[in-house]
Structure formats: C-alpha cells, structure tokens
Design a protein around this motif. Structure first.
Motif, short mmCIF file in Angstrom:
data_model
loop_
_atom_site.label_atom_id
_atom_site.label_comp_id
_atom_site.label_asym_id
_atom_site.label_seq_id
_atom_site.Cartn_x
_atom_site.Cartn_y
_atom_site.Cartn_z
N ALA A 171 -5.28 -0.85 12.79
CA ALA A 171 -4.21 -1.84 12.69
C ALA A 171 -2.88 -1.10 12.66
O ALA A 171 -2.77 -0.04 12.05
N GLY A 199 0.54 -6.00 5.81
CA GLY A 199 0.57 -4.55 6.01
C GLY A 199 0.78 -4.18 7.46
O GLY A 199 1.50 -3.25 7.77
N ALA A 200 0.14 -4.91 8.37
CA ALA A 200 0.26 -4.58 9.79
C ALA A 200 1.23 -5.53 10.47
O ALA A 200 1.60 -6.57 9.94
N TYR A 203 -7.66 -8.57 -2.08
CA TYR A 203 -7.46 -9.85 -1.39
C TYR A 203 -8.46 -10.91 -1.84
O TYR A 203 -8.73 -11.84 -1.09
N ASN A 256 0.82 -1.22 0.00
CA ASN A 256 0.00 0.00 0.00
C ASN A 256 0.85 1.27 0.00
O ASN A 256 0.54 2.23 -0.72
N GLY A 274 2.29 4.96 11.75
CA GLY A 274 2.02 6.30 11.23
C GLY A 274 0.56 6.68 11.23
O GLY A 274 0.19 7.78 11.67
N SER A 275 -0.31 5.77 10.77
CA SER A 275 -1.71 6.18 10.61
C SER A 275 -2.39 6.37 11.97
O SER A 275 -3.05 7.39 12.19
N TYR A 296 -0.99 12.23 8.30
CA TYR A 296 -2.35 11.93 8.75
C TYR A 296 -3.01 13.09 9.49
O TYR A 296 -4.09 12.94 10.06
N GLY A 311 1.20 -0.93 11.88
CA GLY A 311 2.38 -1.45 11.18
C GLY A 311 3.53 -0.53 11.51
O GLY A 311 4.22 -0.69 12.52
N THR A 334 -6.43 -6.60 7.73
CA THR A 334 -6.02 -5.86 8.92
C THR A 334 -7.18 -5.00 9.43
O THR A 334 -7.35 -4.81 10.63
N ASN A 342 -7.82 0.57 6.63
CA ASN A 342 -6.59 0.84 5.87
C ASN A 342 -6.74 0.60 4.38
O ASN A 342 -6.18 1.33 3.58
N LYS A 398 -1.58 -5.80 -5.26
CA LYS A 398 -0.86 -4.56 -4.92
C LYS A 398 0.41 -4.47 -5.78
O LYS A 398 0.76 -3.40 -6.27
C1 LIG Z 1 -3.40 -3.05 4.90
C2 LIG Z 1 -2.63 -2.32 5.94
N1 LIG Z 1 -3.08 -2.35 7.20
C3 LIG Z 1 -2.42 -1.71 8.19
C4 LIG Z 1 -1.26 -1.00 7.93
C5 LIG Z 1 -0.55 -0.31 9.05
O1 LIG Z 1 -0.57 1.08 8.93
P1 LIG Z 1 0.60 1.95 9.56
O2 LIG Z 1 1.85 1.58 8.84
O3 LIG Z 1 0.20 3.35 9.32
O4 LIG Z 1 0.68 1.60 11.01
C6 LIG Z 1 -0.76 -0.95 6.63
C7 LIG Z 1 0.49 -0.27 6.32
O5 LIG Z 1 1.06 -0.39 5.27
C8 LIG Z 1 -1.47 -1.62 5.61
O6 LIG Z 1 -1.03 -1.60 4.34
#
Ligand SMILES: Cc1ncc(COP(=O)(O)O)c(C=O)c1O
Length: 364
Positions: A194, A239-240, A318, A91, A199-200, A174, A196, A286, A312, A119
């Motif tokens: 969620a 992602g997370a 998927y 993402n 940041g968000s 954000y 990762g 996530t 997210n 992706k």
């Molecule tokens: C599908 C998904 N969920 C959760 C996250 C986590 O977000 P963050 O990196 O802002 O904590 C990401 C980050 O790439 C993501 O792609």
C-alpha cells in the motif's frame, strides 16, 4: 492536548559478552520480521506476507521513524533534548514516539479523527502530545490541514519537522527490509505494498534493485486517493493514499513503481477479514488492499514466482472499525459479495494445488 512527562534518554544497548538474545531498547527489536505463506497456486507461485506488524509499535513505519531521527541527529537538524513535530495518521507517529522517548526528545503529533483511535491512544501511552485538527467535512483524512498545522507549529516552536513525504530518511529506513527479504528468500519476483508517502515500497524496491534483484513493484492505493489519478473520493483505509489537494511528495518515486492499482474499501476490508478467519492473523485495511491485488493476480505471474505483500500493520488497531460490522455498514462499505469473492479465490488456489498434485501422481 496531553502533556508528556520529562523524557530521559535510554542508553544504547551494549549486550554482555555471549548474550545475543537480550536488548535494552525496544528499537533494537526493529526488523527480522517473519514471512507467512498465505496462498500458493498449483504452478508453485506463492503469495507471502512480510509481517511488519511484528516490529515494535506494530508497524513498518518505526523503521523510517528511527532513520529520519538518526539522519537529523547526524546533520544537526535535531539537537539533544529537541522537539519533533509531525503530522501523522498514526503509525509514523507511534514510531516517532518510541524513538523520541528512547532518545530524550519531546514529540508532538498533529492528527485528525480519521486516524484509528488505538493509534492515537498508543502515542499518548508513549508520552507523545497530540494536536487535533478538524477532520475533513466528507469524513476523509484532513491531510492537507494536518500538514499545514504541523509546519506552522514546528516553525513557531523551532522544532524539527521530519516531513515524511519529502524526507529521504523515510525511504532510506527500508534498506534493512530489503536485506532481510533477500536473506530470507534469495530472490523476490514481485513486491506489493500500500502506498502513502511511498517510503516503504520505493525504499525497499530501490535497495532490492541496488543489490541486483529484478523485483517488480506494485503499488496499491485506496479508490478515491489521487496518487495515480482517477476521481477523488472518500475512503476509510487509513495510512495509505492521498486525498484531493494533497501535494504528492518526493518519496513517491514513480521510476521505481511498475504497476499501480486502486482498491475500494469494501474489497480491502473484506480481504483483511477473510484472512483473519483463515489464518487467525488480524491485518490492517491497507494490507487487505494489497492482499486483494496479490491474490487476484497470483496466477498471472510465471510458474514458481515469489510474490511478497508488505504488511504495514496489524488489525488489532482496527477492531472498532474494519472488524466491526456496524462500523462498516454505517459507512456503506460492508461488502458481503467481496467477502465471498475472496473466499472463492482462496478455494480456487487450494483446488489448483490438489489438481497439480493429482497430475503429478502424488495423490492416490
Ligand atoms: C497502515 C498503513 N498502510 C500503508 C501506509 C503507507 O506506507 P508508506 O507511507 O511507506 O507509503 C502507511 C503509512 O503510514 C500506513 O500507516
């Protein structure tokens, strides 16, 4: 490796006088994402979904991709016609690919086979180059190796390496999301996301609090991820989370996180699948994990609370994984009981609304 065609910067938008509805760059469509009420209790507490998949590239991450690039341009780390190299589960890469093509940069994403195939295909469609690293032996993400290869490649090419885990531009990206939530809702009692890079969730909560909100923040990671401890293990939510051995970056700001939960793949995927059947909206795994936590704890909040789950990304990425029974079964994460538990939770909240209405004498 796929080769990008020569990128030509797309000029900034200058709307014609009186023309407020047309933009000239896809990145000008970032933000302004809608809210959907997913559930409500008889006590008037609502679980709302902030549908960040409505951003260009179908994810919230394009917000931070644009911000990291803007900050790097401002302080001279990224020069005209430059090259960007970043490891990604997809993402962030899609966001960087979009902003790079608009502004005339070359973008190389360092990826592994753990990423959702769509992706990867989307990045290629936007002209990004992909460098694959071996997946980890247990089928989990090879985040450590991806990061190492990206840093080496960026150094070798003299490219800009955003390093999303430690780049303040990630969380800064954000701030607008917080402003939107305040404009849409006035106040938010709980924000669930969620985690990762962090940041968000941390970037949004930091700005909400800077604007005077007293929002509680709830972080959700896959079971098997090591951000909040617990034994490391394989997980299939992409992602997370962070696998064993991955250094947690500075964008996970623990001072901004009030509660943390780990969610098993079976529960995360069941939540997303049940929501798809109830609402017609396909969400990522996530987001399913965050919804699982949001629904389970909805009754714990004071009556009338507003709880927001940050979505997210969407589930269309998927279809060949978490929406595919065979894929889930192969990995031992097709959990029928989890589906039933989720259905029962929704039914319980629906029933609690009927009871509250009867109590209030609104139903004959
Ligand atoms: C599908 C998904 N969920 C959760 C996250 C986590 O977000 P963050 O990196 O802002 O904590 C990401 C980050 O790439 C993501 O792609």
């Amino acid at each position: 490796m796929t080769t990008a065609s020569a990128a030509r910067p797309i000029p900034a938008s200058h709307p014609a006088p009186g023309d407020h509805h047309v933009v000239r760059r896809a990145s000008d469509l970032i933000g302004g994402t809608p809210l959907l009420e997913l559930a409500r209790t008889g006590a008037g507490t609502r679980l709302l979904l902030k549908l960040e998949q409505c951003n260009p590239t179908g994810s919230c991450k394009v917000r931070m991709a644009r911000q990291m690039i803007a900050e790097a341009e401002r302080d001279g780390r990224l020069k005209q016609g430059g090259h960007i190299v970043e490891p990604t589960s997809g993402n962030t890469g899609c966001g960087l690919a979009l902003v790079a093509l608009e502004r005339g940069y070359r973008f190389t994403a360092v990826v592994d086979a753990h990423a959702a195939r769509d992706k990867l295909r989307a990045m290629v469609a936007m002209g990004a180059e992909l460098v694959f690293v071996e997946g980890s032996a247990d089928g989990g993400p090879s985040s450590v190796r991806r990061r190492q290869v990206a840093a080496e490649l960026a150094a070798e090419l003299g490219a800009f390496h955003p390093d999303q885990h430690n780049n303040p531009g990630n969380a800064n990206g954000y701030a607008d999301l917080a402003h939107e939530l305040l404009a849409q809702l006035g106040s938010i009692d709980v924000l669930i996301a969620a985690l990762g890079t962090g940041g968000s969730l941390c970037g949004t909560v930091r700005e909400l609090r800077a604007r005077g909100a007293s929002t509680r923040s709830v972080a959700v990671e896959p079971r098997g991820s090591i951000i909040f401890g617990g034994p490391p293990g394989v997980y299939h939510q992409t992602g997370a989370g962070s696998p064993a051995g991955f250094p947690i970056g500075s964008n996970v700001d623990r001072s901004l996180i009030d509660d943390a939960h780990q969610v098993a793949d079976g529960d995360a995927f069941a939540a997303a699948r049940v929501v798809a059947r109830r609402t017609g909206l396909l969400l990522g795994g996530t987001t399913g994990a965050a919804i699982h936590i949001g629904l389970r704890h909805l009754v714990d909040h004071p009556a009338g609370s507003t709880v927001v789950v940050l979505c997210n990304d969407a589930g269309e990425k998927y279809l060949d994984s978490l929406y595919d029974d065979a894929w889930l079964a192969q990995r031992g994460v097709l959990d029928e009981l989890a589906h039933r538990r989720m259905d029962r939770l929704f039914a319980t909240y629906d029933e609690s609304i009927r009871v509250a209405e009867l109590d209030a004498g609104r139903v004959a």
